[in-house]
Design an enzyme around this catalytic site. Sequence first.
Site, PDB file in Angstrom:
ATOM      1  N   PRO A  67       0.478  -1.216   0.046  1.00  0.00           N
ATOM      2  CA  PRO A  67      -0.012  -0.005   0.046  1.00  0.00           C
ATOM      3  C   PRO A  67       0.825   1.415   0.150  1.00  0.00           C
ATOM      4  CG  PRO A  67      -0.167  -1.095   2.239  1.00  0.00           C
ATOM      5  CD  PRO A  67       0.978  -1.589   1.124  1.00  0.00           C
ATOM      6  N   GLU A  68       0.756   1.951  -1.234  1.00  0.00           N
ATOM      7  CA  GLU A  68       1.277   3.414  -1.305  1.00  0.00           C
ATOM      8  C   GLU A  68      -0.185   4.204  -1.622  1.00  0.00           C
ATOM      9  OE1 GLU A  68       4.977   4.455  -3.062  1.00  0.00           O
ATOM     10  OE2 GLU A  68       5.812   2.758  -2.504  1.00  0.00           O
ATOM     11  N   ARG A  97      15.444   3.783   3.988  1.00  0.00           N
ATOM     12  CA  ARG A  97      14.866   2.777   3.105  1.00  0.00           C
ATOM     13  C   ARG A  97      15.855   2.283   1.850  1.00  0.00           C
ATOM     14  NH1 ARG A  97       9.496   2.574   3.637  1.00  0.00           N
ATOM     15  NH2 ARG A  97       9.907   0.390   2.931  1.00  0.00           N
ATOM     16  N   LYS A 146      -2.118   7.552   2.113  1.00  0.00           N
ATOM     17  CA  LYS A 146      -2.188   6.108   2.420  1.00  0.00           C
ATOM     18  C   LYS A 146      -3.069   5.649   3.469  1.00  0.00           C
ATOM     19  CE  LYS A 146       2.877   6.083   1.695  1.00  0.00           C
ATOM     20  NZ  LYS A 146       4.080   5.793   2.413  1.00  0.00           N
TER      21      LYS A 146
END
Length: 268
Positions: A2-3, A248, A59
């Site tokens: 999910p973005e 990230r 989101k």
Amino acid sequence: MPELPEVETFKRYIEARSLLRSIAEVEVRNPTVLGPMEPEELRRRVGGAMFLSARRHGKQLFLELSSGGWLTWHFGMTGEPVLFSNGDVPRFPRVLFRFADETLAFDDPRMLGRIGWTPTVEEFVRRKRLGPDALAITSKEFVDRFGRARGALKPALMDQHRMAGMGNIYSDEVLFQSRLDPRTGADSLDRGELEAVHRVMRRVLRMSIARGTDFSRFPRTYLLHHRRKGASCPGCGGTTETVTLGGRTTYYCPACQRPRAGGVEGRT
DNA sequence: TTTCATGTTCAGCA
DNA sequence: GTGCTGAACATGAA
């Protein structure tokens, strides 16, 4: 999953078949996904009620309750809604909303997702200090907000307080298609360059939503097909590299995405 | 067996 | 307040 595009797709999925149906029962299998909310509170708010409408901000997904207020759904890294009947029960249903003949599950293996409640969407967005939605933000506001960011562009794009909706994969994609090194200082870009990034971002997000976020249907020129160590760049055929930004793993092509004057890497 | 993962939050430090 | 880093959360997949 999910973005922003995935959550928009989840919203449409729920709108299609889960609105205006009475919720006979709520089953909480893993209270972890309710955070601080007690299972009893969820049952009280949702039992016998129904979802009237759905909204999305970044989101975050919101489901309006006929009993008042909104259920807030965040899918973490691996969550997704699954509507099923007797047949294919999802593998990791953490909370189950049972309609007469079907069940809507909050399916989430890692349980990093959360379900909560808020009186209004606006109050939730304010409390979490979420920035404007990435598909709603105007070019002017984008330039204004990113022109003031002091660090590298990539973590700024993922900062949900600055703008809500962009995550690791789509940020890398936007930077690749903008031909900008992910470490480029946001405030080193001029107005025209920031406007261009905004246009690329809109194009990428809308394309993804139009294709149901199915990566196999995305253009082959997209970098996201090559998120592996030592993969080749779809633009020049060279080898992509990774760098850690914002905690990230960031994939990029050092040949196509040029570092530029004013980049963060050269600062002292 | 070890490492990594589409996210958020918080502590600690500059 | 801004920004960066690392860890925690919890678990499956490679």
